[in-house]
Motif scaffolding. Structure first.
Motif, PDB file in Angstrom:
ATOM      1  N   ALA A  12      11.357  25.003  12.963  1.00 29.11           N
ATOM      2  CA  ALA A  12      10.713  24.024  13.847  1.00 29.11           C
ATOM      3  C   ALA A  12      11.562  23.732  15.076  1.00 29.11           C
ATOM      4  O   ALA A  12      11.030  23.563  16.180  1.00 29.11           O
ATOM      5  N   LEU A  16      10.295  24.217  18.845  1.00 28.28           N
ATOM      6  CA  LEU A  16      10.315  23.086  19.769  1.00 28.28           C
ATOM      7  C   LEU A  16      11.118  23.420  21.024  1.00 28.28           C
ATOM      8  O   LEU A  16      10.713  23.079  22.141  1.00 28.28           O
ATOM      9  N   VAL A  43       5.829  18.128  24.349  1.00 27.41           N
ATOM     10  CA  VAL A  43       5.875  18.431  22.917  1.00 27.41           C
ATOM     11  C   VAL A  43       7.042  17.689  22.284  1.00 27.41           C
ATOM     12  O   VAL A  43       8.167  17.731  22.793  1.00 27.41           O
ATOM     13  N   ARG A  45       8.658  16.405  18.178  1.00 30.36           N
ATOM     14  CA  ARG A  45       8.554  16.350  16.733  1.00 30.36           C
ATOM     15  C   ARG A  45       8.461  14.885  16.325  1.00 30.36           C
ATOM     16  O   ARG A  45       9.260  14.056  16.764  1.00 30.36           O
ATOM     17  N   TRP A  50       3.852  17.182  14.661  1.00 30.98           N
ATOM     18  CA  TRP A  50       3.984  17.483  16.072  1.00 30.98           C
ATOM     19  C   TRP A  50       3.177  16.503  16.901  1.00 30.98           C
ATOM     20  O   TRP A  50       2.089  16.080  16.485  1.00 30.98           O
ATOM     21  N   ILE A  52       1.675  16.565  20.724  1.00 28.14           N
ATOM     22  CA  ILE A  52       1.487  17.374  21.927  1.00 28.14           C
ATOM     23  C   ILE A  52       0.493  16.652  22.822  1.00 28.14           C
ATOM     24  O   ILE A  52      -0.651  16.410  22.430  1.00 28.14           O
ATOM     25  N   VAL A 107      -0.230  27.088  19.287  1.00 24.52           N
ATOM     26  CA  VAL A 107      -0.574  25.840  18.621  1.00 24.52           C
ATOM     27  C   VAL A 107      -2.079  25.774  18.436  1.00 24.52           C
ATOM     28  O   VAL A 107      -2.840  25.871  19.411  1.00 24.52           O
ATOM     29  N   VAL A 166       1.233  25.504  13.761  1.00 26.68           N
ATOM     30  CA  VAL A 166       2.046  26.047  14.847  1.00 26.68           C
ATOM     31  C   VAL A 166       2.599  27.389  14.376  1.00 26.68           C
ATOM     32  O   VAL A 166       3.186  27.482  13.292  1.00 26.68           O
TER      33      VAL A 166
END
Length: 221
Positions: A12, A16, A43, A45, A50, A52, A107, A166
């Protein structure tokens, strides 16, 4: 997308980092017919998920046509051509052909529109701070006249992607031997020094990061 096991990227933090470094995404939607828009997305975390978000011009039909519909956001990272002459193995048996190395994140999710004025103001403030940060003389939202800013905010609509999954694909010669991978890094660095490929140096760095993780026991994905 086609995903050979060699090239799947699950980490991740790595995903990212790519999306943060390359925020200008291609947002694809269906509806009556396929359509795509290019727009910067923010974006983050949030816990294990997530967040976005972005914004579009109110005149853009995207937020009306796609609200509640499935969308696909494509983030393209460094990419470059790979010459067979960079593989030491090519000089042993000649079994090598050109290819292309690249990094990307896809995504999948559902698009929602956000018209809340306070959310929009907070979002554009946060987005500006992120991209103006580190500049000698950063621009601030408050630098704009209040009435002008109000008019600009009325002319945009916020969007968010409710993320379903993702996927990362980092095609970085993981299917080649260690010697061939080193040859590709050296070839990319040579292309970078000769200004032959604009993203060669960034791609070489991406390959070296994967090699470091491999050495540390993190595997290739």
């Amino acid at each position: 997308m086609y995903q050979p096991a060699h090239f799947v990227e699950h980490d991740a933090d790595t995903l990212l980092a790519l999306m943060t470094a390359h925020p200008l995404a291609t947002l694809v939607r269906g509806g009556a017919g396929l359509a795509a828009d290019i727009l910067p997305l923010e974006v983050d975390r949030v816990d294990d998920g997530w967040r976005i978000t972005g914004h579009v011009a109110r005149a853009n039909p995207l937020w009306r046509e796609a609200d509640g519909q499935p969308v696909l956001a494509l983030f393209q990272g460094p990419q470059a051509y790979v010459s067979p002459n960079w593989y030491p193995s090519k000089f042993q048996h000649g079994k090598a052909v050109p290819t292309w190395n690249y990094t990307m994140v896809q995504v999948h999710g559902t698009l929602r529109a956000i018209e809340d004025p306070e959310w929009l103001r907070a979002f554009v403030t946060r987005l500006t701070e992120r991209h103006e940060g580190g500049r000698a003389v950063p621009w601030h939202v408050a630098d704009a006249p209040p009435d002008y800013l109000d008019a600009m905010l009325k002319a945009i609509v916020g969007i968010k992607i409710e993320v379903a999954r993702v996927e990362g694909k980092f095609k970085l010669s993981q299917n080649r031997s260690a010697e061939d991978r080193t040859g590709v890094v050296l070839g990319l660095e040579s292309d970078a020094s000769l200004q032959r490929q604009a993203e060669a140096d960034a791609l070489a760095q991406a390959m070296q990061a994967v090699e470091q993780r491999r050495r540390e026991g993190g595997g290739t994905a």
